[in-house]
Scaffold this active site. Sequence first.
Site, PDB file in Angstrom:
ATOM      1  N   ASP A 132      -8.814  -0.979   4.263  1.00 20.59           N
ATOM      2  CA  ASP A 132     -10.194  -0.652   3.080  1.00 20.59           C
ATOM      3  C   ASP A 132     -10.518  -1.683   2.956  1.00 20.59           C
ATOM      4  OD1 ASP A 132     -12.110   1.056   2.511  1.00 20.59           O
ATOM      5  OD2 ASP A 132     -11.002   1.345   0.517  1.00 20.59           O
ATOM      6  N   MET A 162      -2.148  -0.928   0.459  1.00 24.33           N
ATOM      7  CA  MET A 162      -1.544  -0.838   1.802  1.00 24.33           C
ATOM      8  C   MET A 162      -2.806  -0.542   2.861  1.00 24.33           C
ATOM      9  SD  MET A 162       0.232   3.104   2.857  1.00 24.33           S
ATOM     10  CE  MET A 162      -0.763   3.940   2.352  1.00 24.33           C
ATOM     11  N   HIS A 210      -8.263   2.235  -5.742  1.00 28.01           N
ATOM     12  CA  HIS A 210      -7.498   2.794  -4.955  1.00 28.01           C
ATOM     13  C   HIS A 210      -6.861   4.038  -6.033  1.00 28.01           C
ATOM     14  CE1 HIS A 210      -8.458   2.062  -0.880  1.00 28.01           C
ATOM     15  NE2 HIS A 210      -9.344   2.189  -1.308  1.00 28.01           N
ATOM     16  N   SER A 218      -5.419  -1.656  -3.919  1.00 30.58           N
ATOM     17  CA  SER A 218      -5.306  -0.687  -4.044  1.00 30.58           C
ATOM     18  C   SER A 218      -3.870  -0.687  -4.234  1.00 30.58           C
ATOM     19  CB  SER A 218      -5.048   0.215  -2.641  1.00 30.58           C
ATOM     20  OG  SER A 218      -4.731   1.329  -2.499  1.00 30.58           O
ATOM     21  N   THR A 219      -2.767  -0.179  -3.478  1.00 24.77           N
ATOM     22  CA  THR A 219      -1.099  -0.344  -3.485  1.00 24.77           C
ATOM     23  C   THR A 219      -0.534  -2.200  -4.326  1.00 24.77           C
ATOM     24  OG1 THR A 219      -0.966   0.580  -1.780  1.00 24.77           O
ATOM     25  CG2 THR A 219       0.755   0.172  -2.705  1.00 24.77           C
TER      26      THR A 219
END
Length: 369
Positions: free
Chosen positions: A311, A308, A215, A189-190
Site C-alpha cells: 500500500d 507490510m 494503518h 504501517s507495520t
Amino acid sequence: MIVDDSAVVRQVVSDMLTRDPQIQVIAAVSDPVFALERLKTLSPDVIVLDVEMPRMDGITFLRRLMSERPTPVVMCSSLTEAGAATTLDALAAGAVAIVTKPKMGVKNFLLDASTDIIAQVKAAASANVKRLTPSARSDSRPAAVLPSPLKPAADAGRAGQKFTADAVLAATTGAMKRTTERIVAIGTSTGGTQALEAVLKVLPKDAPGIIAVQHMPERFTAAFADRLNKICQVTVREATTGERLLPGHVLIAPGGKHLMLKRSGAYYYAEVLDGALVNRHKPSVDVLFRSVANCAGPNAMGVIMTGMGDDGARGLKEMRESGSSTLAQDEASCVVFGMPKEAIRLGGAQRTLPLNEIAGAILLYAAGA
C-alpha cells in the site's frame, strides 16, 4: 504461543492458526505467569498476547519479555476507547501488531477476521526484532507495529478483489504549479507508530504541514494522535473533513476511513470519507498519495516508511510523476521493509534514507533545498 485468559479465544485462535500449514501453535496458556514457565523450554517465533489477564497484565509481561528475550508480540485488545490508550502503551513497550476484538461476539468476529489475523502473525514472524529492542528505541528507531484495521468480512474488498485507489478517486493531472507553501504526505504501517513518533518529535513548530496515514484500527487513531500531540512541538490531530493543512500541524487519518488532500485556491484541506478497502486497507496510503499527486504535485513531498505489503507504492510513483519529491525509509531501519521496497521497485522513490534522517530531509525540502 497464545496467552489469553479466555478459553474461547485460545481455542478459536489456535484452530484458526493451525489451519495454515506455515503456522504451528506450540502452546496456549491462560496468563503470563504460565507463559513465563513455558518459555523456559519453548522458543516461539510469535506470541499472541491479551492485555487484561489475572496474576500479571499483558503489558508488564511484554516489558519483561522485551528486556529478557525480545520476541515479536501480537497484542489482542478489546476495541474500545479505553482499551486504545492501554494498547498504545503496549506498542510503546515493543508490541509488533494489534488484533482488535469486540466485547461481545468474539468468536464470530475472530472467525470473520481469520485472514487478517493469520497475515499479521506471519508479518510479526518476519519482523526485524532488533528494531523492537530497548536499545533501538533509544536510538529513535521504530519499536512497534500496527496492522491494517480489522473490518467485518462483508466490507467491500476485504476477502475478494483487491481494489486499487481507482475505487475511491480517479487520477488527474490538475495539480497546481509550484507555490510558496509546501506540504508533506507520509504513509506507514507495520512499525509505523514508533517511526512516526521518531520523525515528528524532532520537527519544530514551523515545520511544513503534514498529512499522514498510519494503518490502525478504528478508535485507536484519536488516542494515537493525542499521544503524539503531547510529546511533539508540532500540533497533531486526527483529521476531520474541511480542516486546513497548516504549517506546524499534522493530520492523521482516522481508522476505518480514507483520508484525502483537497485544494481550494492555494489552500489545502482534508477530506475524510468512507469507501472500499484499497489494498485491503482503510485508510489507504495509495488513496492519500494519489490525492496529493492530483492537487499538490510539485508542492508536496511523499514519504513511505516501514510496513507490510505494498500500500502506497503506486501512489508514491504517481506523486513522483506529478513532480513531488519522494523518499522511502531504508531497509536497515525498517521493522518490515515491504512497503518501501515495493515503492523502490516501482520507481516511486527518488532516494532512500534511514529513519533518523527523514525529519532533516523534510526540513530541507521545506526550505527549498
